[in-house]
Design an enzyme around this catalytic site. Structure first.
Site, PDB file in Angstrom:
ATOM      1  N   LYS A 118       0.822  -1.217   0.000  1.00  0.00           N
ATOM      2  CA  LYS A 118       0.000   0.000   0.000  1.00  0.00           C
ATOM      3  C   LYS A 118       0.852   1.262   0.000  1.00  0.00           C
ATOM      4  O   LYS A 118       0.498   2.255  -0.630  1.00  0.00           O
ATOM      5  CB  LYS A 118      -0.949   0.006   1.207  1.00  0.00           C
ATOM      6  CG  LYS A 118      -2.090  -0.979   1.076  1.00  0.00           C
ATOM      7  CD  LYS A 118      -3.168  -0.704   2.096  1.00  0.00           C
ATOM      8  CE  LYS A 118      -4.319  -1.686   1.946  1.00  0.00           C
ATOM      9  NZ  LYS A 118      -5.317  -1.533   3.002  1.00  0.00           N
ATOM     10  N   LYS A 201      -4.485 -10.042  -6.563  1.00  0.00           N
ATOM     11  CA  LYS A 201      -5.641 -10.322  -5.697  1.00  0.00           C
ATOM     12  C   LYS A 201      -6.813  -9.407  -6.036  1.00  0.00           C
ATOM     13  O   LYS A 201      -6.605  -8.218  -6.271  1.00  0.00           O
ATOM     14  CB  LYS A 201      -5.200 -10.100  -4.240  1.00  0.00           C
ATOM     15  CG  LYS A 201      -6.174 -10.583  -3.210  1.00  0.00           C
ATOM     16  CD  LYS A 201      -5.823 -10.048  -1.830  1.00  0.00           C
ATOM     17  CE  LYS A 201      -6.127  -8.578  -1.733  1.00  0.00           C
ATOM     18  NZ  LYS A 201      -6.094  -8.008  -0.388  1.00  0.00           N
ATOM     19  N   LYS A 204     -11.279  -4.429  -3.439  1.00  0.00           N
ATOM     20  CA  LYS A 204     -12.412  -3.506  -3.579  1.00  0.00           C
ATOM     21  C   LYS A 204     -11.964  -2.116  -4.007  1.00  0.00           C
ATOM     22  O   LYS A 204     -12.773  -1.321  -4.450  1.00  0.00           O
ATOM     23  CB  LYS A 204     -13.276  -3.458  -2.307  1.00  0.00           C
ATOM     24  CG  LYS A 204     -12.556  -3.268  -0.972  1.00  0.00           C
ATOM     25  CD  LYS A 204     -13.561  -3.124   0.164  1.00  0.00           C
ATOM     26  CE  LYS A 204     -13.357  -4.063   1.331  1.00  0.00           C
ATOM     27  NZ  LYS A 204     -12.151  -3.890   2.132  1.00  0.00           N
TER      28      LYS A 204
HETATM   29  P1  TYM Z   1     -10.251  -6.221   4.071  1.00  0.00           P
HETATM   30  O1  TYM Z   1     -11.329  -5.229   4.294  1.00  0.00           O
HETATM   31  O2  TYM Z   1      -9.177  -5.939   3.097  1.00  0.00           O
HETATM   32  O3  TYM Z   1     -10.892  -7.594   3.635  1.00  0.00           O
HETATM   33  C1  TYM Z   1     -11.905  -8.185   4.414  1.00  0.00           C
HETATM   34  C2  TYM Z   1     -11.802  -9.696   4.373  1.00  0.00           C
HETATM   35  O4  TYM Z   1     -11.904 -10.159   3.026  1.00  0.00           O
HETATM   36  C3  TYM Z   1     -10.778 -10.967   2.717  1.00  0.00           C
HETATM   37  N1  TYM Z   1     -10.438 -10.738   1.317  1.00  0.00           N
HETATM   38  C4  TYM Z   1     -10.284 -11.712   0.427  1.00  0.00           C
HETATM   39  N2  TYM Z   1     -10.389 -13.044   0.522  1.00  0.00           N
HETATM   40  C5  TYM Z   1     -10.167 -13.767  -0.597  1.00  0.00           C
HETATM   41  N3  TYM Z   1      -9.864 -13.210  -1.798  1.00  0.00           N
HETATM   42  C6  TYM Z   1      -9.746 -11.877  -1.933  1.00  0.00           C
HETATM   43  N4  TYM Z   1      -9.446 -11.334  -3.093  1.00  0.00           N
HETATM   44  C7  TYM Z   1      -9.958 -11.059  -0.789  1.00  0.00           C
HETATM   45  N5  TYM Z   1      -9.930  -9.718  -0.584  1.00  0.00           N
HETATM   46  C8  TYM Z   1     -10.215  -9.546   0.716  1.00  0.00           C
HETATM   47  C9  TYM Z   1      -9.679 -10.492   3.641  1.00  0.00           C
HETATM   48  O5  TYM Z   1      -8.695 -11.475   3.815  1.00  0.00           O
HETATM   49  C10 TYM Z   1     -10.459 -10.205   4.897  1.00  0.00           C
HETATM   50  O6  TYM Z   1     -10.686 -11.396   5.627  1.00  0.00           O
HETATM   51  N6  TYM Z   1      -7.203  -6.006   7.978  1.00  0.00           N
HETATM   52  C11 TYM Z   1      -8.464  -6.525   7.536  1.00  0.00           C
HETATM   53  C12 TYM Z   1      -9.649  -6.043   8.325  1.00  0.00           C
HETATM   54  C13 TYM Z   1      -9.545  -6.236   9.803  1.00  0.00           C
HETATM   55  C14 TYM Z   1      -9.652  -7.465  10.504  1.00  0.00           C
HETATM   56  C15 TYM Z   1      -9.547  -7.127  11.879  1.00  0.00           C
HETATM   57  C16 TYM Z   1      -9.828  -8.769  10.099  1.00  0.00           C
HETATM   58  C17 TYM Z   1      -9.355  -5.269  10.719  1.00  0.00           C
HETATM   59  N7  TYM Z   1      -9.374  -5.795  11.987  1.00  0.00           N
HETATM   60  C18 TYM Z   1      -9.614  -8.098  12.859  1.00  0.00           C
HETATM   61  C19 TYM Z   1      -9.891  -9.751  11.088  1.00  0.00           C
HETATM   62  C20 TYM Z   1      -9.786  -9.411  12.458  1.00  0.00           C
HETATM   63  C21 TYM Z   1      -8.655  -6.088   6.089  1.00  0.00           C
HETATM   64  O7  TYM Z   1      -8.057  -5.209   5.594  1.00  0.00           O
HETATM   65  O8  TYM Z   1      -9.639  -6.689   5.467  1.00  0.00           O
END
Ligand code: TYM
Length: 339
Positions: A118, A201, A204
């Site tokens: 990022k 990957k 969003k």
């Molecule tokens: P974020 O918002 O990027 O994504 C949310 C969840 O979706 C999964 N994900 C994917 N899984 C498979 N293929 C993909 N292309 C894909 N894109 C996203 C992510 O692995 C995630 O599970 N840091 C985290 C948010 C967070 C969090 C937490 C998660 C903040 N605090 C505590 C678990 C526990 C994040 O950026 O997710």
């Protein structure tokens, strides 16, 4: 520390309201969340504090936060069973994050691949310190609830290791305080790739038109995106980790993650089929997933007051637990309790 909810182990996870949720978010995270909710005491938050590690438009952030919470429920999270809340509604997240920020070695933070990726996209002067400290906030989210399991896509595994290491460090310095969480990745769908570029990957926040299927995409649009997905010039339809065949592998993975069938069964079913058949079949199961989800989503967004009441109940339940853990951590560190 044992979770305080009878006998069920605890789960915590979250999604950033930093864009429209994709089928990657659904297959990597939400689908698992729904599958575990009867067996675990689940806490699912919309992590708005994480979203602001990159600039967000205030009105959009508010809208996306509500949309994300509604999407959790539309995907099948039952707020009578699981606790759904907004991260910033529970101030303990920010407070513990600060404590953990003070304990997190810079070297660990700089090793995080998500930070490297990022930050590479921005100039040094425009990167906020929050982007580097992001994993400490994520650790706070998890540790506040003594979560045993964290269901996420595999891009979050490094952050989970960081959380465990930090919890261990705290426990070692100040005495047993935090539960060490384990990561939980889905068997299929832990990393869904972009349809336009199957070596990256699905995300969003990627702008190009045919990159991601959004959960709220018009159904015919979602179908078109699958039909236009990048494949290759081979003919055989099978799972493969050859980068050249990543497009077909991604379509098969989406199919597997949705249908829960084994790779062998899927490969046999497509043995004498062409890429056109594969795409049509994948488009059908994608549409079959989105259609009921969207119907539920619009229904509950139209139900005045429902979502806000879910989030209020969630906030109260989450805050009770989070506050207790925060107080314990503060006490262990030597903070003077207010009289
Ligand atoms: P974020 O918002 O990027 O994504 C949310 C969840 O979706 C999964 N994900 C994917 N899984 C498979 N293929 C993909 N292309 C894909 N894109 C996203 C992510 O692995 C995630 O599970 N840091 C985290 C948010 C967070 C969090 C937490 C998660 C903040 N605090 C505590 C678990 C526990 C994040 O950026 O997710």
């Amino acid at each position: 520390m044992v979770a305080e909810n009878g006998n069920k182990p605890r789960v915590l996870s979250g999604i950033q309201p930093s864009g429209n949720l994709t089928i990657g978010n659904y297959l990597g995270a939400l689908k698992q969340w729904v599958e575990v909710q009867n067996d675990y005491d689940c806490f699912y938050c919309v992590v708005d504090l994480h979203a602001i590690t990159v600039a967000q438009d205030p009105a959009e952030l508010r809208r996306k936060t509500r949309e994300s919470a509604a999407m959790y429920i539309a995907a099948g999270i039952d707020p009578e069973i699981s606790t759904v809340f907004v991260q910033s509604h529970v101030p303990a997240h920010s407070e513990l994050a600060w404590i953990l920020t003070c304990m997190a070695p810079l070297g660990w933070l700089h090793r995080m691949t998500q930070f490297k990726d990022k930050s590479a996209k921005q100039s040094q002067d425009s990167i906020g310190a929050g982007l580097l400290n992001y994993p400490s906030l994520m650790a706070a989210d998890i540790l506040l609830y003594h979560a045993d399991l964290v269901p996420v896509g595999d891009d979050q595994n490094q952050h989970l290791e960081f959380t465990r290491d930090l919890a261990q460090r705290f426990n070692h310095l100040y005495g047993e305080t935090f539960t060490l969480p384990s990561v939980m990745n889905p068997q299929a769908g832990a990393r869904i790739m972009g349809l336009d570029n199957p070596t990256a990957k699905m995300s969003k926040s990627e702008a190009s038109e045919n990159h991601a299927i959004f959960l709220l995409d018009d159904l015919s649009r979602a179908q078109k995106k699958v039909m236009r997905a990048v494949t290759d010039s081979h003919r055989e339809i099978r799972f493969s980790d050859d980068p050249e065949r990543a497009g077909v592998n991604n379509l098969l993975t989406i199919y597997q993650a949705i249908t829960n069938e084994t790779q062998e069964v899927i490969e046999a079913a497509f043995a004498d089929k062409g890429y056109g058949d594969l795409k049509r079949t994948v488009a059908d199961v994608v549409v079959g997933t989105l259609e009921p989800l969207q119907a539920r989503y619009y229904e509950l967004m139209n139900e005045a007051g429902y979502l806000d009441s879910v989030l209020k109940i969630g906030q109260e339940k989450a805050a009770d637990i989070a506050q207790d853990t925060l107080k314990l951590a503060q006490k262990r560190m030597g903070f003077l309790a207010p009289s």
